[in-house]
Design a protein around this motif. Structure first.
Motif, PDB file in Angstrom:
ATOM      1  N   ASP A  16      41.759  36.513  40.865  1.00 47.10           N
ATOM      2  CA  ASP A  16      42.810  36.507  39.843  1.00 47.10           C
ATOM      3  C   ASP A  16      44.161  36.454  40.548  1.00 47.10           C
ATOM      4  OD1 ASP A  16      43.614  39.301  40.514  1.00 47.10           O
ATOM      5  OD2 ASP A  16      41.688  39.791  39.603  1.00 47.10           O
ATOM      6  N   ASP A  17      45.186  36.143  39.784  1.00 42.88           N
ATOM      7  CA  ASP A  17      46.523  36.002  40.369  1.00 42.88           C
ATOM      8  C   ASP A  17      47.043  37.310  40.949  1.00 42.88           C
ATOM      9  OD1 ASP A  17      46.517  33.353  39.693  1.00 42.88           O
ATOM     10  OD2 ASP A  17      47.577  33.641  37.792  1.00 42.88           O
ATOM     11  N   ALA A  18      46.634  38.425  40.355  1.00 43.53           N
ATOM     12  CA  ALA A  18      47.114  39.721  40.844  1.00 43.53           C
ATOM     13  C   ALA A  18      46.437  40.140  42.142  1.00 43.53           C
ATOM     14  CB  ALA A  18      46.897  40.792  39.778  1.00 43.53           C
ATOM     15  N   GLY A  19      45.328  39.483  42.479  1.00 49.71           N
ATOM     16  CA  GLY A  19      44.629  39.847  43.705  1.00 49.71           C
ATOM     17  C   GLY A  19      43.959  41.203  43.631  1.00 49.71           C
TER      18      GLY A  19
END
Length: 583
Positions: free
Chosen positions: A365-368
């Motif tokens: 995901d973009d948040a890592g």
């Protein structure tokens, strides 16, 4: 009357073959590599546990119970200056191991059809590997194995011994007893493993749907055994010998393993997540465990009860090791939220900068926040932002290793860029998720030796595949899939299991599997692409299998037959690089 001629002396009876279950003869233990056994990984884990290990690159390495060489041959290939010996009492397995090593061109490994009592000479070994052995042999053989490790381990050497652990195997024994009982009811010639699988699925479904009290036992076992090969189920659940142990029992037996000489001292677990498990405990748990007993053994045994441990991957050193006293002492040192009384198992985390690291995990995901293994899909959540930054750095560098210091420096810089918060390098030693971080880096996590890991093959250079062992259950290729046309897989083009540079197995597309035997450093990518096009043209099934959805990670195409030679070359190189299959 002539006296009767004396009767001829009877011919000496052949030595009896080792007793072996009929199922075991049919299903020899064709296991792939075990990532925690690699001497580079053991060296890194031992370094964190507080001892200076021998240099794995030029080590003497012994594997006891080597089976078909699926673990030791890749180790020997990765460490060409090391001298490796594998022993196993069953000649058929040794013949297979020798054939596979020869097909792979690995010449620094020797295989002998002997048991532990028959190993002659007095040579000492820097690394002794006993994987999947101690729990699966009779008590007399267990004692002989521990005695061998105590006698033959070099003064600064490291022994690795895995075994089924209690308390979890108290519960798994119920499942094992059921499967063995069901298999025993069959007529000769019937498939015991298939019936044991069927019975387990029935018990899991019936217990779940009707609320039967032991349902968790069966459902967990059914989940764990899903996809396991037949030989694993036969050896783990159907054969007579399966002896789980508490850690403290093995510690006592190892200490007494060499009457009149030195025994073995428990060092730590080879799994760094397990070695650092207490670092991740909530403060109240840590405080209570700190009050329950002093020292590493007491803490580790309590954690086995707490986490219901079912497998131990223990590292051992000689009792007279120069640093054994420091290991036993385990001076307390707090880390993060860990209680001050709890010893960090001699893990001098400043040594993190002295390791070479790699990670096959990528953010999902973009948040890592979530990371997934790029080959298996296994997922983990990582809460600490510094560790997330480190995993992002390692994921971008895959399959190459970075030094621990380089990884830490880049992670701190990335963390500052993403959050605006400046942190010191030492901050990477403090997060309570550090054990999880070590679980997400790919062995072999090598100790920082005088020379860094071998550089990658230069761009455009003729590729040389690492010695890889293709799984025996997939396709119809040669024993190792290593040489000539024999390594070209089945006509249907099954995906094949391969051992990669980081000593774990992954799946390889049928087309790449067909070409690995030709990647000897003599043919360039152009010639290999021409071979690939010829194979695809003559075997449509191979082309279809290699271009299925599962191959999109490397090929990214729906049809291989129309690829231009340059595109085919790039696709082959991309997959080989992604899977870390080249020297």
């Amino acid at each position: 009357m002539q006296p009767p001629a004396p009767a001829a002396a009877p011919a000496p009876a052949p030595a009896p073959a080792p007793k072996r279950d009929a199922i075991e003869w049919r299903l020899m233990y064709d296991a792939p590599c075990s990532l925690y056994t690699h001497p580079l990984q053991l060296a890194g884990a031992a370094l964190l546990a507080g001892v200076e290990p021998p240099d794995p690159r030029r080590a003497r390495i012994l594997e006891v119970g080597c089976a078909l060489g699926g673990n030791l041959t890749p180790i020997a290939a990765a460490l060409p200056e090391a001298r490796c010996l594998g022993i196993d009492p069953f000649a058929a397995q040794i013949e297979g191991a020798r054939a596979r090593a020869a097909a792979a061109g690995v010449r620094n490994v020797e295989y002998l059809p002997i048991g532990v009592e028959e190993l002659t000479g007095a040579e000492e070994y820097d690394y002794i590997i006993c994987h999947g052995l101690l729990s699966w042999i009779p008590p007399a053989a267990q004692r002989a194995t521990l005695e061998l490790c105590a006698r033959r381990l070099s003064p600064r050497g490291v022994a690795y011994i895995s075994y089924n652990a209690l308390p979890r195997w108290h519960f798994r024994a119920c499942v094992r007893d059921m499967m063995r009982w069901r298999a025993a009811q069959l007529r000769p010639g019937e498939d015991e493993v298939r019936e044991a699988r069927r019975a387990l699925q029935f018990f899991a479904q019936a217990a779940s749907s009707h609320g039967v009290s032991p349902r968790a036992l069966y459902t967990e076992a059914a989940r764990d055994l899903q996809g396991r090969p037949d030989y694993y189920i036969a050896h783990e659940y159907l054969l007579e010998e399966n002896h789980p142990f508490y850690l403290h029992e093995v510690v006592a037996a190892a200490a007494a393993a060499a009457p009149g000489g030195h025994g073995l001292t428990y060092l730590a677990d080879a799994s760094l997540n397990t070695q650092l498990a207490h670092v991740q405990l909530p403060p109240l748990w840590a405080e209570e465990l700190g009050l329950m007993g002093e020292g590493q053994l007491a803490l580790t045994q309590h954690l086995d009860f707490l986490f219901n441990r079912g497998l131990r991957r223990s590292m051992w050193i000689r009792a007279d090791h120069p640093q054994a006293g420091g290991v036993r002492g385990c001076p307390p040192r707090p880390l993060g939220d860990a209680h001050p009384r709890l010893p960090l198992p001699a893990a001098r985390l400043a040594r993190l900068s002295g390791l070479w690291l790699a990670s096959p995990f990528l953010p999902t995901d973009d948040a890592g926040l979530s990371f997934a293994h790029r080959h298996t899909g296994q997922r983990h959540e990582v809460r600490d932002p510094l560790l997330r930054a480190a995993l992002l750095i390692l994921g971008a560098a895959w399959p190459q290793q970075l030094s621990g210091r380089e990884c830490a420096e880049q992670a701190c810089a990335l963390h500052e860029m993403l959050t605006g918060e400046r942190v010191a390098l030492s901050a990477l030693e403090r997060p309570v998720e550090l054990g999880l971080f070590f679980e997400l880096i790919a062995p072999p996590m090598s100790a920082h030796l005088p020379l860094p890991p071998a550089p990658p093959t230069p761009a455009g250079a003729p590729p040389r595949a690492l010695a890889h062992l293709l799984g025996s259950e997939g396709g119809e290729g040669g024993e190792g899939g290593e040489g000539g046309e024999g390594g070209e897989g089945g006509e249907g083009g099954e995906w094949r299991e391969v051992t990669c540079a980081h000593h774990f197995t992954t799946l390889c597309s049928p087309l790449l599997a067909a070409l690995l035997g030709h990647m000897t450093g003599e043919e360039g990518w152009g010639a290999l692409a021409a071979r690939a096009r010829a194979l695809v043209a003559g075997r449509p099934a191979l082309a279809r299998a290699s271009a299925r959805a599962g191959a999109a990670r490397a090929w990214g195409v729906s049809s291989l037959s129309h690829l231009a030679p340059l595109d085919m070359m790039e696709a082959l190189a991309r997959e080989a690089h992604e899977l870390a299959l080249l020297r």
